[in-house]
Scaffold this motif. Sequence first.
Motif, mmCIF file in Angstrom:
data_model
loop_
_atom_site.group_PDB
_atom_site.id
_atom_site.type_symbol
_atom_site.label_atom_id
_atom_site.label_comp_id
_atom_site.label_asym_id
_atom_site.label_seq_id
_atom_site.Cartn_x
_atom_site.Cartn_y
_atom_site.Cartn_z
ATOM 1 N N LEU A 177 0.853 -1.178 0.000
ATOM 2 C CA LEU A 177 0.000 0.000 0.000
ATOM 3 C C LEU A 177 0.890 1.230 0.000
ATOM 4 N N ARG A 178 0.424 2.309 -0.614
ATOM 5 C CA ARG A 178 1.229 3.528 -0.700
ATOM 6 C C ARG A 178 0.400 4.749 -0.340
ATOM 7 N N ALA A 179 1.053 5.723 0.303
ATOM 8 C CA ALA A 179 0.414 6.999 0.639
ATOM 9 C C ALA A 179 1.447 8.108 0.539
ATOM 10 N N HIS A 180 1.021 9.272 0.076
ATOM 11 C CA HIS A 180 1.892 10.440 -0.031
ATOM 12 C C HIS A 180 2.130 11.022 1.361
ATOM 13 N N VAL A 181 3.385 11.271 1.716
ATOM 14 C CA VAL A 181 3.711 11.906 2.986
ATOM 15 C C VAL A 181 3.504 13.414 2.817
ATOM 16 N N VAL A 182 2.510 13.949 3.512
ATOM 17 C CA VAL A 182 2.211 15.377 3.450
ATOM 18 C C VAL A 182 3.221 16.147 4.280
ATOM 19 N N ARG A 183 3.440 15.683 5.500
ATOM 20 C CA ARG A 183 4.453 16.284 6.370
ATOM 21 C C ARG A 183 4.793 15.294 7.480
ATOM 22 N N MET A 184 5.974 15.527 8.088
ATOM 23 C CA MET A 184 6.428 14.639 9.154
ATOM 24 C C MET A 184 7.356 15.403 10.072
ATOM 25 N N ASN A 185 7.197 15.185 11.367
ATOM 26 C CA ASN A 185 8.175 15.665 12.334
ATOM 27 C C ASN A 185 8.364 14.564 13.363
ATOM 28 N N ASP A 186 9.028 14.859 14.460
ATOM 29 C CA ASP A 186 9.319 13.815 15.444
ATOM 30 C C ASP A 186 8.076 13.260 16.122
ATOM 31 N N ASN A 187 6.976 14.019 16.111
ATOM 32 C CA ASN A 187 5.783 13.609 16.858
ATOM 33 C C ASN A 187 4.543 13.373 16.015
ATOM 34 N N GLU A 188 4.600 13.699 14.724
ATOM 35 C CA GLU A 188 3.396 13.599 13.906
ATOM 36 C C GLU A 188 3.749 13.220 12.477
ATOM 37 N N LEU A 189 2.910 12.386 11.905
ATOM 38 C CA LEU A 189 3.048 11.976 10.510
ATOM 39 C C LEU A 189 1.683 12.157 9.849
ATOM 40 N N VAL A 190 1.658 12.888 8.748
ATOM 41 C CA VAL A 190 0.411 13.127 8.024
ATOM 42 C C VAL A 190 0.573 12.548 6.627
ATOM 43 N N VAL A 191 -0.357 11.668 6.236
ATOM 44 C CA VAL A 191 -0.296 11.034 4.917
ATOM 45 C C VAL A 191 -1.651 11.146 4.237
ATOM 46 N N LYS A 192 -1.619 10.977 2.923
ATOM 47 C CA LYS A 192 -2.858 11.034 2.144
ATOM 48 C C LYS A 192 -2.779 10.011 1.027
#
Length: 135
Positions: free
Chosen positions: A106-121
């Motif tokens: 499965l694949r998802a685009h990484v919108v943003r990432m930091n040490d505490n949060e990962l946002v994908v779409k």
Amino acid sequence: MKIALKLLLLTLLLMGCARPEPKSGTTRNLAGTWVCVLDVPDHPHAETTTVVGADGHYSTHAKVTISNLSNRVWTADLEGTLEIKDGILVDTVTKDSQHTSLPRTLRAHVVRMNDNELVVKCEGRENESILRKQE
């Protein structure tokens, strides 16, 4: 039930992050315990807890509550590997307690990432998934 499974799989893919991700594959930033709660109107409520090792191997426990007259609860346990490659979170599922076809990727685009949060779409989806690292 297929909608619940798709939502679960989408949740697993949607691990995102506030600085740009490196272009090459990385698992170092993914190591730890990540929690994702999805409350999307007209869809089941989903909660996942994913533990990712330094090598990218993970195990996930997911719980989906289907809010109708029965408030049915569905759970699944998954294992596999995660890697961020060229801004895409690649999830290779190797074990699934719901006995679906394996392995699957499965694949998802990484919108943003930091040490505490990962946002994908995921492609074709309106909503982003937000995963938060637990201390």
